[in-house]
Design an enzyme around this catalytic site. Sequence first.
Site, mmCIF file in Angstrom:
data_model
loop_
_atom_site.group_PDB
_atom_site.id
_atom_site.type_symbol
_atom_site.label_atom_id
_atom_site.label_comp_id
_atom_site.label_asym_id
_atom_site.label_seq_id
_atom_site.Cartn_x
_atom_site.Cartn_y
_atom_site.Cartn_z
ATOM 1 N N HIS A 150 17.988 83.927 -31.051
ATOM 2 C CA HIS A 150 16.787 83.126 -30.784
ATOM 3 C C HIS A 150 15.755 84.087 -30.176
ATOM 4 O O HIS A 150 16.132 85.054 -29.507
ATOM 5 C CB HIS A 150 17.197 82.055 -29.761
ATOM 6 C CG HIS A 150 16.151 81.030 -29.459
ATOM 7 N ND1 HIS A 150 15.109 81.260 -28.592
ATOM 8 C CD2 HIS A 150 15.997 79.750 -29.897
ATOM 9 C CE1 HIS A 150 14.368 80.167 -28.502
ATOM 10 N NE2 HIS A 150 14.880 79.236 -29.290
ATOM 11 N N ASP B 45 24.525 84.368 -24.803
ATOM 12 C CA ASP B 45 23.615 83.231 -24.842
ATOM 13 C C ASP B 45 24.433 82.054 -25.378
ATOM 14 O O ASP B 45 24.661 81.928 -26.578
ATOM 15 C CB ASP B 45 22.423 83.557 -25.765
ATOM 16 C CG ASP B 45 21.499 82.357 -25.938
ATOM 17 O OD1 ASP B 45 21.792 81.296 -25.358
ATOM 18 O OD2 ASP B 45 20.493 82.477 -26.655
ATOM 19 N N CYS C 221 12.483 79.515 -34.054
ATOM 20 C CA CYS C 221 12.422 80.627 -33.087
ATOM 21 C C CYS C 221 13.427 81.712 -33.455
ATOM 22 O O CYS C 221 14.098 82.271 -32.566
ATOM 23 C CB CYS C 221 12.663 80.144 -31.665
ATOM 24 S SG CYS C 221 11.481 78.939 -31.122
HETATM 25 N N1 PMP Z 1 19.002 80.451 -27.184
HETATM 26 C C1 PMP Z 1 19.378 79.608 -28.142
HETATM 27 C C2 PMP Z 1 20.533 79.972 -29.041
HETATM 28 C C3 PMP Z 1 18.710 78.398 -28.312
HETATM 29 O O1 PMP Z 1 19.096 77.561 -29.274
HETATM 30 C C4 PMP Z 1 17.632 78.085 -27.450
HETATM 31 C C5 PMP Z 1 16.865 76.798 -27.606
HETATM 32 N N2 PMP Z 1 16.602 76.439 -28.911
HETATM 33 C C6 PMP Z 1 17.295 78.998 -26.446
HETATM 34 C C7 PMP Z 1 17.998 80.167 -26.349
HETATM 35 C C8 PMP Z 1 16.174 78.722 -25.493
HETATM 36 O O2 PMP Z 1 16.461 77.605 -24.713
HETATM 37 P P1 PMP Z 1 15.359 76.935 -23.780
HETATM 38 O O3 PMP Z 1 14.190 76.650 -24.659
HETATM 39 O O4 PMP Z 1 15.999 75.703 -23.263
HETATM 40 O O5 PMP Z 1 15.011 77.908 -22.704
#
Ligand code: PMP
Length: 553
Positions: free
Chosen positions: A120, A192, A360
């Site tokens: 991400h 993550d 993203c």
């Molecule tokens: N890492 C991963 C794998 C995610 O799916 C997401 C959210 N889509 C994030 C990081 C970021 O999370 P947040 O927007 O809650 O900070």
Amino acid sequence: MFDPIQFKSNFPLFFQKENQSLVYLDNAATTQKPQCVIDAVTDFYITKNANANRASHRLARSATNLLEGVRQKSADFLGARYKDEIVFTAGATESLNFLAQGLSHQLNKGDEILLSVYEHHANLVPWQVIAKETGAKLVFISGDFESVGNQLTSKTRIVSCTAASNVFGKISDVDFFKNVKDKFPGVFFIIDASQVIGKIPVNVKDNFCDFLVCSPHKFYGPTGIGLLYGRKDCLSRLRVSKFGGEMIKNVDLLDSSYVEPPYSFEAGTSPLASIAGLGACIDFVERQYKKGMLEYEKKLINYVHEKLSVLVSDFPEVNLLTSPRNNIGIAAISSDKYSMADIGFWLDEQDVAVRVGDHCAQPLLKSLNLTAVLRVSVAPYNTFEDIDVLFSCLCDFFNSNSECLDVALATDKKVSNYKDELSAINYHDLLTIRSWGNRYKKILSLGKLVNKKPFLHNNESLVSGCEAKLWINTIVDKSQNGTVFTFVIDSDSMVVKGLAALILCRVNAKSATQIKSIDFDAYFSELGLEKYLSESRFSGMQALLKHIFLTIK
Ligand code: PMP
């Protein structure tokens, strides 16, 4: 036995009048919240509200107890040895930023940070920034996680990988990290775990990572709170990057000293109501029959894949990008022919919530030559009927719209050659169509008049504020009769093209004074757009109008 209907009954959102036909399949973005979490957030404000760590009165003491109680609960939940290994952050994004900033002083020129292409943006961009600052190099795991061991070198300082892709749902086998970690004691291993916590068992005691991040809003918790786990010896090597009240030991005018972790990372007032909600969320997850829940989710995602396999065999221009094996609960499709944004809009009009876009994860999509993916992500409150509704709406889309969506590719790169593209449009035609469904189809067919113009697809031409991508270019014609404006557009969505065409057929080849005299509010309500279009599509039209008015100013 896990009972999805009983499970769903915990989530009041589904029982509100306006949501009764909602099919919510965007759980990888955020899950719905059970009543107990909502109650805990509300109850904090009703009965306990005060700032923590200022223990001079009763309420402040109880807020502090709450904060520390939830910290302990979070530590137990993730398997941390000590409660002080848990830092409360705003979310996985903030946790990853803390890690990148906090480990930058450990990096020298030429050091390597090992990531995967599945990351991400939250686990990529912070490392890009740090790599530029320190001269470290980003290296990407090629192939599967099995090969991670072969890709660590004497220069690797940090390995930071997702435990499951938020686009394809594929679970990375973190056991490979465990095997490698012992052989590279000087390397920081970061996981993550945003997509897996609350779904598959994760226990940091298994020693597969030094740091782990997640966002509780993805497993029934409130937004605004994140968890950063750091093994005690690792957390103490992390440099603080956010400063202010609450994390201070002593402050002089020119220098300050800070308290120990985790408190050194919690500058400012903590999001206490969200922390109360997190406590209730962990209790909620722990109360569930997790094995049954996981099995049920597996069945659901198998069923989604079964249905989508039928769809792609009926409509060969659609590609199924995922497989149910080793999958966290995500299915994804793409197509070169159909606009993913349009399918998302179509589903939205029928109250089926999925997510369309780059998720993203632009580098991942680019590596596969994709620009947009439609993602279906399930949770245990979804039912097989939800999947049937999704499938039937998708089939409707392809059956009824396929002829509208096949558009010629413009080869002529001169924008002025598209000046007359919309001159045949007569918006009065739309007014004679009675049913909204038929008007919607007409809007799609108007979109067809707008040629595809890949040469417009650049950041300078992009209009911000639209849900889909909308690119625009302006031709200004000056003559002795004055200046007239013509706008030439393209979009990755046929609906957006059609809606934009309805605006442009009123403004094109007109002067600024003529454009300003048009009553767009009356026009939109005459077309019934305000009433029927979803809010986000309507605000996209407003964004286009804003752009036009700024251009002619
Ligand atoms: N890492 C991963 C794998 C995610 O799916 C997401 C959210 N889509 C994030 C990081 C970021 O999370 P947040 O927007 O809650 O900070």
